[in-house]
Design a protein around this motif. Structure first.
Motif, PDB file in Angstrom:
ATOM      1  N   ALA A 137      64.460  72.479  23.470  1.00  0.00           N
ATOM      2  CA  ALA A 137      65.607  73.230  24.108  1.00  0.00           C
ATOM      3  C   ALA A 137      66.232  74.365  23.139  1.00  0.00           C
ATOM      4  O   ALA A 137      66.113  74.419  21.816  1.00  0.00           O
ATOM      5  CB  ALA A 137      66.637  72.008  24.313  1.00  0.00           C
ATOM      6  N   PHE A 138      66.756  75.489  23.638  1.00  0.00           N
ATOM      7  CA  PHE A 138      67.025  76.424  22.987  1.00  0.00           C
ATOM      8  C   PHE A 138      68.595  76.749  23.556  1.00  0.00           C
ATOM      9  O   PHE A 138      68.739  76.931  24.812  1.00  0.00           O
ATOM     10  CB  PHE A 138      66.506  77.719  22.851  1.00  0.00           C
ATOM     11  N   VAL A 139      69.493  76.996  22.713  1.00  0.00           N
ATOM     12  CA  VAL A 139      70.688  78.060  23.015  1.00  0.00           C
ATOM     13  C   VAL A 139      70.339  79.422  22.783  1.00  0.00           C
ATOM     14  O   VAL A 139      70.114  79.733  21.530  1.00  0.00           O
ATOM     15  CB  VAL A 139      71.847  77.717  22.120  1.00  0.00           C
ATOM     16  N   LEU A 140      70.091  80.338  23.387  1.00  0.00           N
ATOM     17  CA  LEU A 140      69.581  81.560  23.238  1.00  0.00           C
ATOM     18  C   LEU A 140      70.580  82.632  23.364  1.00  0.00           C
ATOM     19  O   LEU A 140      70.511  83.568  22.520  1.00  0.00           O
ATOM     20  CB  LEU A 140      68.369  81.998  24.341  1.00  0.00           C
ATOM     21  N   GLY A 141      71.659  82.380  24.029  1.00  0.00           N
ATOM     22  CA  GLY A 141      72.784  83.440  23.988  1.00  0.00           C
ATOM     23  C   GLY A 141      74.086  82.698  24.458  1.00  0.00           C
ATOM     24  O   GLY A 141      73.974  81.708  24.771  1.00  0.00           O
TER      25      GLY A 141
END
Length: 433
Positions: free
Chosen positions: A133-137
């Motif tokens: 999982a990623f918080v991209l922006g």
């Protein structure tokens, strides 16, 4: 944009596109958004993702995937003008389904002006390894205006770890506990009953209580909100069907979405005839009382949710340019009134075949997990494709992936072709829209 940088964005409707390059062994990815106040969600309703596709304020909506063959995108629509005053940040995240982001090539997030068009911001995420999982922006408020920041923070605990980190209550699958042998204890033999003398004298009466009466018990509190379910279902050739009952999706509204994207030019059977490609989402239905019919834009047969046939076509996207595609809503509160529903799509104009068409079908119950699948590549001169068959078995509602391209005979309409293939037995007359 480099990681950590920020840029002002207009306070308007923005389209947020999560994109990557598909290929063998590349896992699927899903876009999501969290609306935060003081760093946390106010409730589970502030989480927008495939199983909860719209925020109650209307500020954020999950619009689904498109596949061009060389790129897959999953899209969110964020209307910053409608974000409530208490919300300080809108976090834009991605989660991998069936692998890690180290296996996802060319991952990026792009912010576009939904009204005027054009790219407002873009962040290409590189260097991922075991993250799932990623918080991209994120969008965040600063002195009465909005900015976008490129974040690039990874999680190895998947969507569940990301969601719980921001205060979401996640529904965990119940696992039966292993059987435990009862403990062995040694008990002494029972003692003989004691013989007590009978009471003597008059019974003792206690004085009534004095002072203020005890307060009544508090009223029962409202039941807690059901935790968020992160599960989703992808139908494939190997696993083509799913029970809606087992997914908890047998009431409320079922939204069937068709989204497509085409290459600029077609070849072979798909040669362009000029103009935009116009696909029509349709449904043949058979009710429990034997009535049959069709819901489609042709002939303005859009149906109705609250009376037979208990389904409604939301609109007619004549260009394929609308990000939300075409949508059919089925009222599952009338499940007992359905016998079967066949969802299909026809080419109305713009092409002579589905060749070079890349489409995704998503069935989103109001309650329960989303069900999605992609259409296979078309290898025949087809103008009608059966998408999914929904059958009431009497005790369950079963969705079966069809993804079946049909070739009409000369002079036979696409609707009559799909009718004959599935034995509906209706009479057809020419129509227009």
């Amino acid at each position: 944009m480099p990681k950590g940088s920020n840029v002002p964005v207009p306070t308007t409707a923005l389209r947020v596109e999560l994109g990557w390059r598909p290929g063998p062994g590349v896992p699927d990815a899903d876009a999501s958004a969290l609306l935060l106040a003081a760093g946390k969600v106010r409730s589970d309703g502030d989480f927008v993702f495939y199983n909860q596709p719209a925020h109650t304020s209307g500020a954020v909506r999950h619009e689904g995937k498109t596949n061009t063959g060389t790129r897959i995108t999953d899209t969110l629509l964020v209307d910053l003008a409608r974000v409530e005053d208490g919300i300080e940040r809108v976090v834009l995240a991605a989660s991998a389904d069936g692998g890690t982001f180290g296996q996802v090539p060319d991952l990026y997030i792009e912010v576009q002006d939904a009204g005027r068009g054009g790219v407002v911001a873009r962040f290409d995420s590189a260097g991922a390894t075991v993250e799932t999982a990623f918080v991209l922006g994120e969008f965040y408020r600063r002195q009465g205006a909005w900015k976008f920041r490129a974040v690039g923070q990874g999680y190895s605990s998947g969507l569940e770890g990301l969601a719980t980190d921001f205060g979401i209550t996640v529904d965990e699958p119940q696992r039966p506990a292993p059987p435990v042998a009862p403990p062995v204890t040694m008990t002494p033999p029972p003692a003989p009953p004691a013989h007590l003398p009978p009471p003597s004298g008059p019974p003792v009466r206690l004085p009534p209580p004095t002072g203020p009466a005890a307060p009544p018990p508090p009223p029962p509190s409202a039941p807690p909100t059901a935790p968020v379910r992160l599960t989703k279902v992808t139908l494939t050739k190997a696993a083509p069907s799913v029970s809606l009952m087992k997914q908890g999706g047998t009431s409320g509204a079922l939204r069937v979405n068709l989204n497509w994207q085409t290459r600029t030019q077609f070849s072979g059977w798909g040669a362009r005839r000029g103009g935009d490609l116009d696909l029509d989402l349709c449904a043949l239905y058979e009710l429990a009382d034997g009535r049959k019919g069709v819901v489609q834009a042709l002939g303005n047969s859009f149906g109705s949710l609250n009376r037979p046939p208990y389904m409604h076509l939301d609109g007619d996207d004549r260009s394929g340019a609308v990000a939300s595609g075409e949508n059919l809503t089925v009222n599952l509160d009338h499940t007992r009134d359905f016998r079967r529903i066949l969802v299909f799509v026809t080419i109305y104009e713009g092409a002579s075949s589905f060749a070079d068409l890349h489409a995704t079908v998503t069935l989103q119950p109001q309650h329960g997990a989303a069900v999605d699948f992609s259409l296979d590549e078309c290898t025949v001169p087809s103008t009608v494709c059966a998408l999914a068959l929904i059958t009431n078995t009497g005790s369950d509602l079963v969705v079966r992936r069809e993804a079946r391209y049909l070739v009409p005979q000369r002079g036979v309409s696409p609707q009559r072709t799909v009718d004959q293939a599935y034995g509906w037995g209706m009479n057809w007359t020419p129509g227009r829209k």
